[in-house]
Design a protein around this motif. Structure first.
Motif, mmCIF file in Angstrom:
data_model
loop_
_atom_site.group_PDB
_atom_site.id
_atom_site.type_symbol
_atom_site.label_atom_id
_atom_site.label_comp_id
_atom_site.label_asym_id
_atom_site.label_seq_id
_atom_site.Cartn_x
_atom_site.Cartn_y
_atom_site.Cartn_z
ATOM 1 N N UNK A 87 1.041 -1.354 -0.020
ATOM 2 C CA UNK A 87 0.073 0.609 -0.298
ATOM 3 C C UNK A 87 0.586 1.106 0.305
ATOM 4 N N UNK A 89 0.581 4.118 0.376
ATOM 5 C CA UNK A 89 -0.284 5.747 1.290
ATOM 6 C C UNK A 89 0.758 6.617 1.427
ATOM 7 N N UNK A 90 0.873 7.282 -0.139
ATOM 8 C CA UNK A 90 1.514 8.473 0.244
ATOM 9 C C UNK A 90 0.674 9.986 0.334
ATOM 10 N N UNK A 92 -0.741 11.710 3.232
ATOM 11 C CA UNK A 92 -0.079 12.496 3.640
ATOM 12 C C UNK A 92 1.077 13.600 3.371
ATOM 13 N N UNK A 93 1.963 12.918 2.622
ATOM 14 C CA UNK A 93 3.225 12.974 2.141
ATOM 15 C C UNK A 93 3.126 14.575 1.150
ATOM 16 N N UNK A 94 1.785 13.552 0.654
ATOM 17 C CA UNK A 94 2.393 14.408 -1.388
ATOM 18 C C UNK A 94 1.310 15.687 -1.356
ATOM 19 N N UNK A 125 -2.756 3.048 -4.226
ATOM 20 C CA UNK A 125 -3.476 1.791 -4.633
ATOM 21 C C UNK A 125 -5.210 2.722 -4.529
ATOM 22 N N UNK A 126 -5.538 2.385 -2.484
ATOM 23 C CA UNK A 126 -7.097 2.727 -2.028
ATOM 24 C C UNK A 126 -7.982 3.690 -3.492
ATOM 25 N N UNK A 157 -14.226 9.287 1.251
ATOM 26 C CA UNK A 157 -13.447 10.454 1.240
ATOM 27 C C UNK A 157 -12.500 9.936 0.638
ATOM 28 N N UNK A 158 -11.538 8.278 0.097
ATOM 29 C CA UNK A 158 -11.294 8.243 -0.520
ATOM 30 C C UNK A 158 -11.288 9.049 -2.350
ATOM 31 N N UNK A 160 -13.187 11.916 -2.950
ATOM 32 C CA UNK A 160 -12.777 13.010 -2.561
ATOM 33 C C UNK A 160 -11.102 13.161 -2.304
ATOM 34 N N UNK A 163 -10.055 12.479 -5.974
ATOM 35 C CA UNK A 163 -9.643 14.188 -6.659
ATOM 36 C C UNK A 163 -9.188 15.215 -6.761
ATOM 37 N N UNK A 164 -9.422 15.537 -5.130
ATOM 38 C CA UNK A 164 -8.417 16.600 -5.122
ATOM 39 C C UNK A 164 -7.170 16.865 -5.446
ATOM 40 N N UNK A 166 -5.693 14.785 -7.222
ATOM 41 C CA UNK A 166 -5.581 14.716 -9.010
ATOM 42 C C UNK A 166 -5.833 15.827 -10.128
ATOM 43 N N UNK B 10 -18.190 16.360 -2.955
ATOM 44 C CA UNK B 10 -17.864 15.492 -3.987
ATOM 45 C C UNK B 10 -18.736 14.308 -4.148
ATOM 46 N N UNK B 298 5.756 9.146 7.833
ATOM 47 C CA UNK B 298 4.888 10.250 8.287
ATOM 48 C C UNK B 298 4.188 9.276 9.795
ATOM 49 N N UNK B 380 -7.808 0.352 2.240
ATOM 50 C CA UNK B 380 -8.721 -0.035 1.362
ATOM 51 C C UNK B 380 -8.542 -1.604 0.992
#
Lengths: 179, 464
Positions: A87, A89-90, A92-94, A125-126, A157-158, A160, A163-164, A166, B10, B298, B380
């Motif tokens: 996973x 999960x980036x 928070x960092x990005x 990924x998610x 949430x995912x 939202x 898409x933000x 993106x 959204x 993080x 997920x």
């Protein structure tokens, strides 16, 4: 007229499912399997085999979600066996606040939007999965929740956040494009 | 999160809200132009995504389709046969052969372990002498010199802060010693003697506890000898410390003392909560044949068990990595009580064969493992929160993100300060070039400007 036997009902359901979802499922499995189309085909064939074994009356009601769920689980099994499951999960960092104009407000961005599916690879990924299920496979939030096992709130949430992000990536591309 | 930054907005834009909520949302955005703009942008993006979605035109192979469409009965038979076959009992011969094999393997392991242990013990006799049992009192932790003539570190060195600070530190200081238990009656856990030294001398846990493959002195390690790099993460170092509490803790600092503590009963290690983690790979600015890896974790600054040291293992695939070294490891404490903290590791590696370039397929060159990690946000599906893959996409350093470039400059400056094991291409000018390239836009705190000034001063003082 005799009632259709369970096997003939299953056969009809599999034919119907293949007609409707064969290609979509291969594309979906290939995304999970990092573009490995041959393995994706095997996963989808296995999915339809399981449909033969399932109770047609129970499956028919939610055929699409059932197929995607089984296909997803099989693909994840393949990844697990290959030890390739991860996973990234980036989020928070990005994530950062961006005050540049949104790409949708620019008139010269139609080409740029074509890059959106490529930029999608930079999301976690998610997030990729819920966006693909929504816009590539035309699944509702409810379907996505059933397929992924997430709650509707998590799916929202995912979607939202994805898409933000993106849009942010598109904005960056736009600014680079204009420079 | 402001009112325009909400998942419901959204969901509304994508037509996913139910009628009641949708009506309420429509009324709200009618009075809020910025929310409408946000919803419109999301709708536009959604429509474009649908419009430009890659076509799904792949089909099963003809034989796969034929198996499904023309032979469902045969398919069922095959599925049934396969499920029965999986339940078949193994043959007696196979059981016997397997048992003999297992016994042989166990015997080989025991004999090999005994021989290796004997050999190792003979070679390291002086070092073992330094770990002989010592009384728990502080004044008695110093081993008699006759028993440990060449012990690398003496207890005296860490019982006096003055000595600990004044002494040169070419090697890590051993800060903990445990009583060995050679006698059979030592089945009861013995008290552990721990020497607490000032923070500047506290570097690592007991040397004997560290893995043998630990990288020291920034030397490259060939993946034919070791593929793992071990590090640890201590959440207590990531906590936000307010100026007031910092002053109090400074006033309360005590000289190094020796305390005796009872070993805690073995319990399951608590989970390390992490917000996210990420691995980035790019080419190395000071060596074209090498590449750099930055691992960023993080984590929430407040953890369930802040004083637990969590192992963090980085594994490199010998198929893609010939040798590697750890450049640095640092922890950035949280800037506020509710802000996240960061733990960052840098590696430099030499690719095995031709380096991956951007036009080639991305390669998984290694992985990071934290056994007890758990994401703070729900993931997920059954994704693994304890393992992160390191993927090299062939990115050049010139295309890397600005913060990556800036930290590359910092890591390079660190190598310059150490003055060893670096390419001749690494110099103050390159460090400045990297830092200045990264500092153009995003220097909100002014730290980058300070660093650039520091490097310029260092270059001037070195007469370069």
């Amino acid at each position: 007229m005799p009632a259709p036997s369970p096997s003939s009902e299953s056969d009809a359901l599999v034919r119907e499912a293949m007609g409707l979802y064969e290609s979509q499922l291969i594309a979906y499995a290939a995304n999970i399997l990092a573009g490995d189309i041959e393995r994706a085909r095997d996963v989808v064939q296995d999915t339809f085999l399981r449909l033969f074994q399932a109770d047609p009356t129970r499956v028919r009601e939610n055929l699409k979600a059932w197929l995607y769920t089984v296909c997803r689980n099989r693909a994840l099994d393949v990844l697990r066996k290959d030890h390739r499951l991860d996973l990234g999960d980036e989020d928070k960092i990005l994530s950062f606040t961006d005050h540049r104009p949104d790409p949708s407000q620019s008139s010269d961005t139609s080409e740029l939007y074509d890059r959106a599916w490529t930029l999608l690879e930079q999301l976690s990924k998610n997030q990729q999965e819920v966006i693909r299920l929504k816009f590539h496979h035309d699944c509702s939030y409810k379907d996505i929740a059933r397929i992924t096992g997430l709650s509707m709130g998590n799916v929202g949430f995912l979607m939202h956040v994805g898409l933000k992000k993106l849009r942010t990536l598109l904005t960056e591309e736009l600014s680079e494009h204009s420079n | 999160m402001n009112s325009n930054d909400h998942p419901d907005l959204t969901a509304f834009a994508l037509g996913e809200l139910d009628a009641e909520h949708s009506e309420a949302m429509a009324q709200w955005i009618a009075e809020n132009p910025s929310a409408r703009a946000e919803a419109d942008a999301t709708t536009t993006l959604g429509e474009r995504l649908r419009h430009t979605a890659p076509p799904a035109n792949l089909r099963l192979h003809p034989q796969q389709r034929a198996a499904l469409l023309n032979g469902p009965q045969r398919v069922r038979q095959l599925v049934a046969a396969a499920s029965q076959g999986s339940k078949r009992r193994p043959s007696t011969l196979r059981v016997i052969v397997t048992s003999i094999g297992r016994m042989a393997a166990a015997a080989a392991l025991i004999i090999g372990g005994f021989l290796a242990g004997t050999h190792f013990a003979n070679r390291n006799a002086p070092a073992i002498a330094s770990t002989k049992p010592a009384p728990p009192e502080a004044t008695k932790t110093k081993a008699p010199s006759s028993e440990a003539p060449v012990a690398p570190f003496r207890a005296k060195e860490i019982t006096s802060p003055a000595l600990a600070e004044a002494a040169p530190a070419p090697a890590p200081v051993v800060v903990a010693k445990s009583k060995p238990a050679p006698a059979p009656k030592a089945a009861t856990p013995a008290p552990v003697t721990v020497a607490f030294a000032p923070p500047s001398t506290l570097q690592e846990p007991a040397k004997s506890a560290m893995p043998k493959t630990r990288i020291l002195n920034h030397a490259f390690v060939s993946t034919s000898k070791a593929t793992l790099s071990h590090a640890t993460l201590l959440p207590a170092e990531t906590r936000f410390v307010s100026p007031k509490s910092e002053a109090l803790s400074a006033a309360a600092k005590l000289p190094a003392t020796v305390k005796t503590i009872e070993p805690a009963p073995r319990t399951k290690q608590p989970e390390l909560r992490i917000h996210s983690w990420k691995a980035e790979v790019a080419s190395c600015p000071w060596n074209e044949a090498h590449r750099l890896v930055r691992l960023t974790l993080q984590i929430p600054s407040e953890q369930e068990s802040p004083n637990t040291r969590y192992p963090l293992q980085v594994s490199f695939d010998p198929n893609y990595v010939r040798s590697f070294r750890q450049l640095s490891q640092r922890t950035i404490a949280a800037s506020a009580a509710d802000a996240p903290a960061f733990h960052i590791l840098w590696f430099e590696f030499q690719p095995n064969g031709q380096a991956i370039n951007a036009t080639r397929e991305a390669k998984m060159i290694g992985s990071v493992t934290i056994p007890n990690a758990l994401f703070t946000t729900p993931a997920a599906g059954p994704f693994d929160s304890t393992r992160l893959q390191i993927v090299d996409r062939g990115t050049a350093w010139t295309a890397a993100r600005e913060d990556f470039l800036f930290e590359t400059a910092v890591a390079g400056f660190g190598l310059l300060l150490k003055g060893e094991n670096h390419s001749p291409a690494l110099n103050h000018s390159l460090v400045l070039k990297l830092a200045q390239h990264a500092a153009i836009d995003d220097d909100r705190t002014g730290e980058r400007a300070k660093f650039i000034k520091l490097v310029e001063d260092a270059r001037q003082m070195a007469g370069l």
